[in-house]
Scaffold this active site. Structure first.
Site, PDB file in Angstrom:
ATOM      1  N   SER A 111      29.524  32.810  45.316  1.00 53.33           N
ATOM      2  CA  SER A 111      29.123  33.588  46.482  1.00 53.33           C
ATOM      3  C   SER A 111      29.605  35.027  46.330  1.00 53.33           C
ATOM      4  O   SER A 111      30.503  35.332  45.537  1.00 53.33           O
ATOM      5  CB  SER A 111      29.685  32.976  47.768  1.00 53.33           C
ATOM      6  OG  SER A 111      31.101  33.021  47.757  1.00 53.33           O
ATOM      7  N   HIS A 112      28.996  35.930  47.084  1.00 48.12           N
ATOM      8  CA  HIS A 112      29.349  37.348  46.981  1.00 48.12           C
ATOM      9  C   HIS A 112      30.839  37.579  47.177  1.00 48.12           C
ATOM     10  O   HIS A 112      31.497  38.252  46.381  1.00 48.12           O
ATOM     11  CB  HIS A 112      28.558  38.167  48.015  1.00 48.12           C
ATOM     12  CG  HIS A 112      29.028  39.582  48.132  1.00 48.12           C
ATOM     13  ND1 HIS A 112      30.007  39.969  49.029  1.00 48.12           N
ATOM     14  CD2 HIS A 112      28.675  40.704  47.464  1.00 48.12           C
ATOM     15  CE1 HIS A 112      30.229  41.257  48.904  1.00 48.12           C
ATOM     16  NE2 HIS A 112      29.434  41.735  47.965  1.00 48.12           N
ATOM     17  N   GLY A 113      31.394  37.020  48.254  1.00 47.93           N
ATOM     18  CA  GLY A 113      32.811  37.244  48.549  1.00 47.93           C
ATOM     19  C   GLY A 113      33.731  36.763  47.455  1.00 47.93           C
ATOM     20  O   GLY A 113      34.741  37.398  47.147  1.00 47.93           O
TER      21      GLY A 113
END
Length: 214
Positions: free
Chosen positions: A169-171
């Site tokens: 995921s991006h985070g």
């Protein structure tokens, strides 16, 4: 990578003129008595707008359609997404697994370790990037999930906690790039934590620990 980002920029550049067109349609529907406000057209699908532009639909029932779509969106936003989807041998979706429950006896939650390290600080509940004025240097960013619009906030945070997400995921990716401890896939933590209370994020063990009495 460069081509991919250029494509995103080109797509975004189209959004403002498209929004202006949609709102102009809304203003005309308001003038015709079919809507209460131009913004209601933002609930329409492309096919709805195309039918109006081509003259197949005169806007009758537009108000009711917009209200129905708005209520449907609210129902969708209120739903809790599954953390994983599984199929039965016949192709049917398997029964939903119960979300990971918090552990009140130890004031800790378990999630996915997506960036190693340990950090403690005040938990700052942030629902959207525009709602982050209270996030100060060294605080722990607690968010539903993140996308590129959240990246500047990572410069202030000492750790990241995300209610959904996984290793890619991006985070998770940005936290590893910045060397910030992060734990993802912690369902319900946004409701369990109070803004400002002291927590510790164990990014190596995939745990978020509340400090009693804070």
């Amino acid at each position: 990578m460069v081509v991919r980002e250029a494509a995103k920029s080109a797509l975004i550049s189209l959004m403002l003129p498209m929004r202006r067109v949609v709102l102009e349609i809304g203003r005309r529907l308001v003038a015709a008595g079919h809507l209460d406000s131009p913004e209601q057209t933002l609930h329409f699908a492309f096919i709805d707008l195309e039918c109006w532009l081509r003259g197949y639909w005169d806007g009758t029932g537009a108000r009711e359609l917009a209200r129905d779509r708005s209520k449907r969106r609210e129902r969708w936003l209120a739903e809790t997404a599954r953390t994983s989807l599984q199929e039965e041998p016949d192709g049917r979706l398997a029964a939903a697994a119960h979300p990971q429950d918090s552990l009140p006896e130890s004031d800790a939650w378990s999630g996915i370790s997506v960036s190693p390290g340990i950090a403690s600080g005040a938990a700052r509940i942030v629902q959207t990037p525009t709602d982050a004025a209270h996030l100060q240097q060294g605080d722990i960013l607690v968010a539903p999930s993140t996308d590129p619009g959240w990246t500047p906030l990572f410069l202030r945070a000492s750790a990241i906690v995300m209610e959904t997400g996984g290793y890619l995921s991006h985070g998770a990716i940005v936290a590893r790039e910045y060397g910030i401890p992060a734990v993802a896939n912690v369902p319900g933590i946004l409701n369990e934590l109070q803004d400002g209370e002291l927590i510790t994020v164990d990014g190596s063990g995939g745990r978020v620990i509340r400090h009693p009495g804070t």
